[in-house]
Design an enzyme around this catalytic site. Sequence first.
Site, mmCIF file in Angstrom:
data_model
loop_
_atom_site.group_PDB
_atom_site.id
_atom_site.type_symbol
_atom_site.label_atom_id
_atom_site.label_comp_id
_atom_site.label_asym_id
_atom_site.label_seq_id
_atom_site.Cartn_x
_atom_site.Cartn_y
_atom_site.Cartn_z
ATOM 1 N N LYS A 77 -60.728 37.585 10.647
ATOM 2 C CA LYS A 77 -61.296 37.881 11.970
ATOM 3 C C LYS A 77 -60.889 39.299 12.355
ATOM 4 O O LYS A 77 -59.760 39.724 12.063
ATOM 5 C CB LYS A 77 -60.741 36.860 12.972
ATOM 6 N N SER A 152 -63.907 32.027 20.007
ATOM 7 C CA SER A 152 -64.299 33.388 19.725
ATOM 8 C C SER A 152 -64.391 33.732 18.247
ATOM 9 O O SER A 152 -65.013 34.727 17.881
ATOM 10 C CB SER A 152 -63.300 34.332 20.391
ATOM 11 N N SER A 176 -60.221 28.890 19.984
ATOM 12 C CA SER A 176 -61.113 29.761 19.204
ATOM 13 C C SER A 176 -61.166 29.508 17.713
ATOM 14 O O SER A 176 -61.988 30.103 17.024
ATOM 15 C CB SER A 176 -60.747 31.223 19.429
HETATM 16 N N1 GLN Z 1 -62.803 30.173 24.957
HETATM 17 C C1 GLN Z 1 -61.448 30.528 25.247
HETATM 18 C C2 GLN Z 1 -61.397 31.821 26.005
HETATM 19 O O1 GLN Z 1 -62.400 32.452 26.139
HETATM 20 C C3 GLN Z 1 -60.651 30.581 23.990
HETATM 21 C C4 GLN Z 1 -60.540 31.904 23.365
HETATM 22 C C5 GLN Z 1 -59.588 31.958 22.215
HETATM 23 O O2 GLN Z 1 -59.025 30.936 21.799
HETATM 24 N N2 GLN Z 1 -59.368 33.169 21.713
HETATM 25 O O3 GLN Z 1 -60.368 32.223 26.477
#
Ligand code: GLN
Length: 478
Positions: A77, A152, A176
Amino acid sequence: MFSFSSIKDYQSLLLNGKTTCTEVVSSYLQNIQANKHLNAFLEVYEDEAMQQASLLDKKRETGDKIGKLHGVVVGLKDVIAYKNHKLSASSKILENFQSVYTATVTERLLHEDAIIIGRQNCDEFAMGSSNENSAFGNVLNAADNSRVPGGSSGGSAVSVQANLCMISLGSDTGGSVRQPADFCGIVGLKPSYGRISRYGLIAYASSFDQIGIFSKTIDDAELVLDVISGPDDFDSTTITGSFKNNHHEASNKEYTIGYFPSTLEHKSLDVEIAVAQKNFINQLSNYNLKIKPIDFDLLEYIVPAYYILTTAEASSNLSRYDGIKFGRSSPSTGLTEKIESTRSKYFGKEVKRRIMMGTFVLSEGYYDAYVTQAQKIRNVLIQKTKSIFSEVDAIISPVSPTTAFKFNQKNIDPVEMFLADIFTVFANLTGIPAIAIPLFKHSNGMPFGVQLMASHSNELILLQLSKKLIEIKNSLNN
Ligand code: GLN
């Protein structure tokens, strides 16, 4: 044509001379090329991956000792550092920035002979649940291109889903890794907070962030965890010892799995997902597992607590992107003007929203009303978690209230998007390990599964029970 099923099978093909790393990497490169429209990779390291493949092929020929991840093709990532490679967090503000050091996880992968194939698209600074916040375009779900891959770590999930690499590393601050794994029908593991070093991971909310693993099988996730986890002098929050030392009972022990009836009755949960979860839970007692309903009345507090604390941490973490220390810089002169115009121009909308929310809740006058309250909730949850795990070995729950949704369906209303994190953020608030396991198919054609959570440091039970659940699901199908 090479077809990947597991690291173990692949490595035995290599050792029996049935295939080579060079052959395999070139087939992945072709696949990536053929699936460019998915937009999973921001950059592919073609030449480097081929060079590493041929070095590894030579290593086997000469009979040298091979690494645990020998020849395994891995994607990273775009928040995980690799020296002299670009690192942008899918943000314009870091476009063309090159990393000056290598993350501990990357170092450990390479040390065990992995092949890094490229850098994967994600939501900007890992903020989002649909990958629609990347500055470099949407990633498409390979099962249905009109749907999001989740976020994400969308690019990392789709890469494993669509056979563009064998393993991806993502980051999980609030789901994420688990939510995109669920949306794409693969395994997504978020270990305990501190299990994997965050050195070289771009920070979003440091007390929540944890690197996680995407794979096709539980065994593969376990093997990769074994390689990349463990204490690290560069991250003082890493926990000592190996996850393998933790534990434990004989495999025929009757484990107890808890569930929160309040999650299964939650109004946001898709009816078909709720039915599948309930039916599955009801079957478990036929397979030497004890099932225990647990009262949990804090569900409505966890998303607000998560978004208050993570935006507060993010507003501080992201203050370093000022156009001066690194990354892009607006040409304006004057210190304040330069910082202001760099941040206004190069941060995306969602990142700005979170910096403003975080700055607001941290400001004098509001701190006690928001941050202190959220911290109290976090403490209550941590205490509650301890008492839950004195009675059960694991908790089962949905991963996400819905399957992968269509593009532009939820990004109009940020609160709606935030609320969909309801089942995943609990594990990050409390630091416990959690995994998304693909088990079902919805009538809309999309995959979904279950989430398992275990007590802090207990990845081993988590992985063992995950395998058991997959076996149970398979036997129910037969
Ligand atoms: N959807 C969550 C957020 O936007 C999780 C994001 C993540 O785990 N990086 O904060």
